[in-house]
Design a protein around this motif. Structure first.
Motif, PDB file in Angstrom:
ATOM      1  N   ARG A 138      -7.056   1.122   4.161  1.00 52.98           N
ATOM      2  CA  ARG A 138      -7.154  -0.075   3.891  1.00 52.98           C
ATOM      3  C   ARG A 138      -7.752  -0.678   2.471  1.00 52.98           C
ATOM      4  O   ARG A 138      -6.933  -1.396   1.853  1.00 52.98           O
ATOM      5  CB  ARG A 138      -7.552  -1.131   5.030  1.00 52.98           C
ATOM      6  CG  ARG A 138      -6.760  -0.915   6.239  1.00 52.98           C
ATOM      7  CD  ARG A 138      -7.443  -1.722   7.326  1.00 52.98           C
ATOM      8  NE  ARG A 138      -6.438  -1.906   8.673  1.00 52.98           N
ATOM      9  CZ  ARG A 138      -6.706  -1.768   9.871  1.00 52.98           C
ATOM     10  NH1 ARG A 138      -8.029  -2.384  10.125  1.00 52.98           N
ATOM     11  NH2 ARG A 138      -5.918  -2.011  10.967  1.00 52.98           N
ATOM     12  N   TRP A 188      -5.347   0.844  -0.503  1.00 49.58           N
ATOM     13  CA  TRP A 188      -4.168   0.143  -0.452  1.00 49.58           C
ATOM     14  C   TRP A 188      -4.480  -1.174  -1.210  1.00 49.58           C
ATOM     15  O   TRP A 188      -3.900  -1.580  -2.037  1.00 49.58           O
ATOM     16  CB  TRP A 188      -3.548  -0.254   1.056  1.00 49.58           C
ATOM     17  CG  TRP A 188      -2.498  -0.894   0.959  1.00 49.58           C
ATOM     18  CD1 TRP A 188      -1.229  -0.516   0.846  1.00 49.58           C
ATOM     19  CD2 TRP A 188      -2.309  -2.282   1.018  1.00 49.58           C
ATOM     20  NE1 TRP A 188      -0.151  -1.358   0.931  1.00 49.58           N
ATOM     21  CE2 TRP A 188      -0.677  -2.520   0.922  1.00 49.58           C
ATOM     22  CE3 TRP A 188      -3.073  -3.281   1.275  1.00 49.58           C
ATOM     23  CZ2 TRP A 188      -0.334  -3.769   1.128  1.00 49.58           C
ATOM     24  CZ3 TRP A 188      -2.525  -4.727   1.324  1.00 49.58           C
ATOM     25  CH2 TRP A 188      -1.229  -4.898   1.300  1.00 49.58           C
ATOM     26  N   ASN A 190       2.656   3.500  -0.776  1.00 44.89           N
ATOM     27  CA  ASN A 190       3.320   3.912   0.334  1.00 44.89           C
ATOM     28  C   ASN A 190       2.425   5.173   1.090  1.00 44.89           C
ATOM     29  O   ASN A 190       2.601   5.101   2.381  1.00 44.89           O
ATOM     30  CB  ASN A 190       4.907   4.650   0.039  1.00 44.89           C
ATOM     31  CG  ASN A 190       5.760   3.506  -0.464  1.00 44.89           C
ATOM     32  OD1 ASN A 190       5.639   2.373   0.003  1.00 44.89           O
ATOM     33  ND2 ASN A 190       6.704   3.961  -1.022  1.00 44.89           N
ATOM     34  N   TYR A 225      -0.848   5.093   1.229  1.00 42.96           N
ATOM     35  CA  TYR A 225      -1.616   4.517   1.882  1.00 42.96           C
ATOM     36  C   TYR A 225      -1.416   3.771   3.172  1.00 42.96           C
ATOM     37  O   TYR A 225      -1.788   3.682   4.501  1.00 42.96           O
ATOM     38  CB  TYR A 225      -2.525   3.371   1.105  1.00 42.96           C
ATOM     39  CG  TYR A 225      -3.596   4.073   0.328  1.00 42.96           C
ATOM     40  CD1 TYR A 225      -4.731   4.646   0.911  1.00 42.96           C
ATOM     41  CD2 TYR A 225      -3.429   3.905  -1.125  1.00 42.96           C
ATOM     42  CE1 TYR A 225      -5.671   4.935  -0.108  1.00 42.96           C
ATOM     43  CE2 TYR A 225      -4.366   4.319  -2.026  1.00 42.96           C
ATOM     44  CZ  TYR A 225      -5.426   5.008  -1.362  1.00 42.96           C
ATOM     45  OH  TYR A 225      -6.585   5.332  -2.244  1.00 42.96           O
ATOM     46  N   GLU A 226      -0.029   3.134   3.053  1.00 51.21           N
ATOM     47  CA  GLU A 226       0.663   2.646   4.225  1.00 51.21           C
ATOM     48  C   GLU A 226       0.804   3.570   5.354  1.00 51.21           C
ATOM     49  O   GLU A 226       0.703   3.346   6.798  1.00 51.21           O
ATOM     50  CB  GLU A 226       1.853   1.776   3.798  1.00 51.21           C
ATOM     51  CG  GLU A 226       1.674   0.620   3.066  1.00 51.21           C
ATOM     52  CD  GLU A 226       2.897  -0.041   2.319  1.00 51.21           C
ATOM     53  OE1 GLU A 226       4.043   0.697   2.455  1.00 51.21           O
ATOM     54  OE2 GLU A 226       2.663  -1.153   1.866  1.00 51.21           O
ATOM     55  N   ARG A 227       1.495   4.660   5.255  1.00 53.99           N
ATOM     56  CA  ARG A 227       1.605   5.767   5.973  1.00 53.99           C
ATOM     57  C   ARG A 227       0.601   6.108   6.692  1.00 53.99           C
ATOM     58  O   ARG A 227       0.429   6.455   7.862  1.00 53.99           O
ATOM     59  CB  ARG A 227       2.478   6.876   5.526  1.00 53.99           C
ATOM     60  CG  ARG A 227       3.947   6.707   5.357  1.00 53.99           C
ATOM     61  CD  ARG A 227       4.697   7.874   4.888  1.00 53.99           C
ATOM     62  NE  ARG A 227       4.047   8.546   3.744  1.00 53.99           N
ATOM     63  CZ  ARG A 227       4.416   8.228   2.298  1.00 53.99           C
ATOM     64  NH1 ARG A 227       5.177   7.493   2.276  1.00 53.99           N
ATOM     65  NH2 ARG A 227       3.983   9.261   1.472  1.00 53.99           N
ATOM     66  N   THR A 253      -0.662   3.511   9.270  1.00 52.43           N
ATOM     67  CA  THR A 253      -0.025   3.506  10.129  1.00 52.43           C
ATOM     68  C   THR A 253      -0.343   4.946  11.230  1.00 52.43           C
ATOM     69  O   THR A 253      -0.764   4.866  12.348  1.00 52.43           O
ATOM     70  CB  THR A 253       1.495   3.614  10.002  1.00 52.43           C
ATOM     71  OG1 THR A 253       1.911   2.470   9.263  1.00 52.43           O
ATOM     72  CG2 THR A 253       2.324   3.435  11.384  1.00 52.43           C
TER      73      THR A 253
END
Length: 122
Positions: free
Chosen positions: A66, A69, A90, A92-94, A97
């Motif tokens: 987080r 990101w 992307n 960091y987002e994956r 998740t």
């Protein structure tokens, strides 16, 4: 998803009560932590403690993802081309998740290791 398992139950862990379910839980938990943790016999002996270590490790990783990101665009603006920056965001987002899912899995597996039984609600 098996209706007898809580939401977030990891696919790699057999259901509580199944043969060797605790061994599959321990293997999955060890996959979440650094490899050096396998050297600690106490974590093999007490799976609930291993779950605690895994929870702490996954939580720290989620916080780091987080933070990355939030800051990568500012900190590396001069060092990465736009396409690499988008790929980094992307990633960091994956990872975030994946770690949220792992955290939920650790929570439900730890509960089962403590003897908690999940009861679906209508």
């Amino acid at each position: 998803m098996d209706a007898t398992l809580p939401p977030g139950w990891p696919d790699a862990v057999r259901p509580p009560g199944a043969p060797d379910w605790e061994q599959t839980a321990v293997a999955w938990l060890f996959d979440l932590v650094p490899p050096d943790y396998r050297a600690h016999e106490v974590l093999r002996r007490y799976p609930v403690l291993l779950a605690r270590f895994a929870r702490d490790h996954v939580t720290a990783g989620l916080e780091a993802a987080r933070a990355g990101w939030r800051t990568v665009r500012v900190e590396l603006a001069d060092d990465l081309p736009a396409d690499a920056m988008e790929a980094a965001v992307n990633a960091y987002e994956r990872e975030g998740t994946r770690l949220v899912s792992a955290a939920r899995g650790v929570e439900v597996v730890a509960g089962a290791l403590r003897g908690e039984r999940w009861v679906p609600r209508l």
